[in-house]
Write an enzyme that holds these catalytic residues in place. Structure first.
Site, PDB file in Angstrom:
ATOM      1  N   HIS A 140       0.914  -1.397  -0.283  1.00 21.83           N
ATOM      2  CA  HIS A 140      -0.171   0.241  -0.172  1.00 21.83           C
ATOM      3  C   HIS A 140       1.016   1.262  -0.331  1.00 21.83           C
ATOM      4  O   HIS A 140       1.355   1.643   0.806  1.00 21.83           O
ATOM      5  CB  HIS A 140      -0.488   0.109   1.209  1.00 21.83           C
ATOM      6  CG  HIS A 140      -1.487   0.884   1.451  1.00 21.83           C
ATOM      7  ND1 HIS A 140      -2.482   1.669   1.954  1.00 21.83           N
ATOM      8  CD2 HIS A 140      -2.454   2.080   0.204  1.00 21.83           C
ATOM      9  CE1 HIS A 140      -2.912   2.596   2.237  1.00 21.83           C
ATOM     10  NE2 HIS A 140      -3.147   2.168   1.190  1.00 21.83           N
ATOM     11  N   GLU A 152       2.912   0.421   3.544  1.00 21.38           N
ATOM     12  CA  GLU A 152       2.671  -0.555   4.611  1.00 21.38           C
ATOM     13  C   GLU A 152       2.010  -1.829   3.810  1.00 21.38           C
ATOM     14  O   GLU A 152       1.804  -2.106   2.687  1.00 21.38           O
ATOM     15  CB  GLU A 152       0.954   0.607   4.636  1.00 21.38           C
ATOM     16  CG  GLU A 152       0.232  -0.891   5.624  1.00 21.38           C
ATOM     17  CD  GLU A 152      -1.420  -0.340   5.734  1.00 21.38           C
ATOM     18  OE1 GLU A 152      -1.581  -0.408   7.194  1.00 21.38           O
ATOM     19  OE2 GLU A 152      -1.605   0.234   4.854  1.00 21.38           O
TER      20      GLU A 152
END
Length: 283
Positions: A140, A152
């Site tokens: 992410h 992430e």
């Protein structure tokens, strides 16, 4: 494995950012999308992004011509056969993602990792439609990608330690660190952020405060660089809505119910920065 060439699927804002970051760090990139119109917009967005990067990173010597030369813009998915790592960035719609993964799984070499750049969709679910679930990992990225140092990373049910280690090494080559989290809807960042943005939309809808004042409170009281509604405009209100809907469907919890004003603005085409107007105006 050396990451000489990376495949980037989806030439929207996030895909362009990932492609730029890869090209700036010496990688060859195959940037794939469905039609030439999308790719033409991607080229224009890349030029704008490179100017912004040069403005905010004066010490970094970035040659726009060199960056462009490293990126191959194409509608031909078959060119992903030469990719050593693939980052997928298509819209947050499961049916579209499912079709993309079924397609690229037949083209990309079996040992190559798929990184799912998603804000809410299950990494385990994505892995289930491929022949390589152990090599599917969530990645992410934050927007704008070239300027954000943290990613992430999400471990799906079948994601192996070797895949996580390779993902860390790949991100290190892009100059990024990562935090590894487990595969639950929204993960850490968007499980909190989307709820915050959605509640901020309710505040505007209910007449508690205008958007500018909501954002001002967060910036001046909490020292946030951007308020929640400015952040929503940057991400895109259509993406926000899809992410909130995924959370609502996944948890079956009314606290994730999308604000009617958010749905109305998306229907009206007020998507934020990319359309010129969202909760704020950009033209």
């Amino acid at each position: 494995m050396e990451f000489t060439t990376a495949g980037v699927v989806g030439a929207g804002v996030m895909g362009v950012g990932v492609a730029q970051n890869l090209a700036q760090t010496g990688h060859r990139v195959v940037l794939v999308d469905v039609n030439d119109e999308v790719l033409d917009r991607a080229r224009a967005e890349l030029r704008t992004s490179l100017r912004a990067f040069a403005l905010f990173n004066r010490e970094a010597a970035v040659d726009p011509a060199d960056v462009f030369d490293r990126i191959e813009f194409t509608t031909d998915y078959e060119l992903l056969a030469k990719a050593d790592f693939v980052v997928e960035n298509v819209t947050e719609d499961w049916n579209i993602k499912k079709e993309v993964y079924e397609r690229i799984d037949r083209i990309v070499r079996p040992e190559v990792i798929f990184a799912v750049n998603t804000s809410a969709i299950s990494i385990t679910r994505v892995g289930s439609v491929t022949s390589r679930p152990e090599r599917v990992v969530g990645m992410h990225f934050m927007n704008p990608v070239p300027m954000k140092p943290m990613v992430e990373v999400i471990r799906g049910y079948h994601t192996t330690d070797a895949t996580i280690d390779t993902a860390r090494r790949f991100l290190a080559e892009l100059g990024k660190d990562c935090v590894v989290v487990q595969d639950v809807p929204g993960f850490v960042s968007n499980r909190v952020l989307m709820l915050t943005i959605n509640e901020a939309v309710f505040l505007v809808q209910d007449g508690v405060a205008p958007a500018a004042d909501v954002d001002r409170i967060f910036k001046t009281c909490f020292d946030h660089k951007m308020g929640p509604l400015e952040t929503a405009d940057l991400i895109g209100l259509d993406t926000i809505l899809k992410s909130v809907e995924v959370l609502y469907e996944s948890f079956n919890d009314d606290k994730y119910r999308p604000a009617p004003l958010l749905k109305k603005m998306v229907a009206a085409g007020l998507l934020g920065r990319k359309s010129g107007e969202g909760f704020h105006k950009y033209r």
